[in-house]
Write a protein that holds these residues in place. Structure first.
Motif, short mmCIF file in Angstrom:
data_model
loop_
_atom_site.label_atom_id
_atom_site.label_comp_id
_atom_site.label_asym_id
_atom_site.label_seq_id
_atom_site.Cartn_x
_atom_site.Cartn_y
_atom_site.Cartn_z
N GLY A 118 0.81 -1.21 0.00
CA GLY A 118 0.00 0.00 0.00
C GLY A 118 0.84 1.26 0.00
N ILE A 119 1.96 1.21 0.76
CA ILE A 119 2.86 2.37 0.79
C ILE A 119 3.47 2.63 -0.59
N PHE A 120 3.93 1.53 -1.24
CA PHE A 120 4.51 1.67 -2.59
C PHE A 120 3.49 2.20 -3.59
N ALA A 121 2.28 1.65 -3.54
CA ALA A 121 1.23 2.09 -4.47
C ALA A 121 0.89 3.55 -4.24
N GLY A 122 0.78 3.93 -2.97
CA GLY A 122 0.47 5.32 -2.66
C GLY A 122 1.56 6.27 -3.11
N SER A 123 2.83 5.84 -2.94
CA SER A 123 3.97 6.66 -3.36
C SER A 123 3.96 6.85 -4.87
N ALA A 124 3.66 5.73 -5.59
CA ALA A 124 3.62 5.80 -7.05
C ALA A 124 2.54 6.76 -7.53
N LEU A 125 1.37 6.70 -6.91
CA LEU A 125 0.28 7.60 -7.28
C LEU A 125 0.64 9.04 -6.99
N LEU A 126 1.31 9.26 -5.84
CA LEU A 126 1.70 10.62 -5.46
C LEU A 126 2.73 11.19 -6.44
N ILE A 127 3.72 10.36 -6.79
CA ILE A 127 4.76 10.80 -7.74
C ILE A 127 4.14 11.11 -9.11
N GLY A 128 3.21 10.22 -9.55
CA GLY A 128 2.55 10.45 -10.83
C GLY A 128 1.76 11.75 -10.84
N ALA A 129 1.08 12.01 -9.73
CA ALA A 129 0.31 13.25 -9.63
C ALA A 129 1.22 14.47 -9.66
#
Length: 287
Positions: free
Chosen positions: A19-30
């Motif tokens: 979940g942390i990795f997925a959230g980080s990826a979404l944040l970086i993409g945004a």
């Protein structure tokens, strides 16, 4: 804690990490999307159209690092279309329409090397064994040639020519006018500044750049101009004047009579007409 509890705890940990990795990826993409919109560079459509009509040689002869830089300068009014010698007349006509300017008639030009020294005619003042480039050689006491205006013959001009129009023979660079597109890359690359453009129709050119007086020239070069002025005195059309101990040809007056070629005691005025005539004709193809 039994085995089932350990297994459940492990899966919970894995889920948290995922979940942390997925959230980080979404944040970086945004963040990438936001930064892209904030710092977006709007490309001028005019620049793109100009660039599409340029030759795309990226030779640097116009003084810019490439065609994109030249297109930007043209669009901003910071350059002349005539600064580019590679783009076709049709391409220049389209660019002129885009810029709303009148296209001037331009005579085709070719590059020439204003030197006829080389190893045969011009003496060396020392043996150079460094980096085999004209720029490096020139940085050491102005180069190894006894004449400070002589071609160094390392081939920097040949290395940058996009049309393979330059050959170096006997440490002397020579331009093939049939291949030369007058881009100016060789002019920029030459540390001695002895390469220049002349009209493609020019019957003759001066193969020397020395501004020294006669005695100094003859002490280092067998064919250098001695500033005798015979060419200027003999020209029946007044097309030659002496400037800084060198003949200067006004091509608008030159008729190609070759009187200067015949009269020059040092043979530094070269006939381009004779060179063309000596080129063997190609045999006709038979069916």
């Amino acid at each position: 804690m039994n085995l089932l509890e350990v297994t459940n705890q492990t899966w919970i940990t894995v889920a948290i990490v995922a979940g942390i990795f997925a959230g980080s990826a979404l944040l970086i993409g945004a963040l990438i999307l936001i930064v892209g919109k904030v710092f977006k560079v709007n490309v001028d459509e005019k620049i793109t159209k100009i660039l599409n009509n340029l030759a795309g040689a990226n030779c640097g002869g116009c003084g810019c690092s490439g065609c994109s830089g030249f297109a930007s300068k043209l669009a901003a009014g910071g350059a002349e279309l005539s600064d580019c010698h590679v783009t076709s007349p049709e391409g220049k006509a389209e660019i002129a329409k885009l810029l709303g300017i009148e296209l001037k008639d331009e005579e085709r030009t070719v590059a020439v090397v204003h030197c006829n020294g080389g190893v045969e005619n011009c003496a060396d003042k020392f043996e150079y064994k460094g980096n085999p480039t004209c720029a490096a050689c020139n940085s050491l006491l102005g180069g190894n040639k006894a004449c400070s205006y002589a071609c160094l013959g390392c081939g920097d001009c040949k290395a940058v020519c996009p049309e393979n129009a330059i050959e170096v023979t006997g440490r002397l660079a020579q331009v093939d006018p049939d291949r030369c597109v007058s881009c100016g890359a060789c002019i920029t690359a030459c540390p001695k500044n002895i390469i220049d453009r002349i009209p493609a129709s020019a019957p003759v050119y001066v193969a020397c750049s020395s501004k020294c007086r006669g005695k100094e020239v003859t002490s280092v070069c067998k064919v250098g101009c001695i500033a005798c002025g015979i060419c200027a005195k003999s020209c029946p059309h007044g097309a030659i004047t002496m400037k800084d101990n060198l003949p200067e040809i006004d091509y608008s007056k030159c008729t190609g009579c070759l009187t200067c070629v015949a009269k020059c005691p040092r043979h530094i005025i070269i006939s381009r007409k004779v060179v063309a005539e000596e080129t063997p004709a190609q045999p006709e193809q038979t069916a």
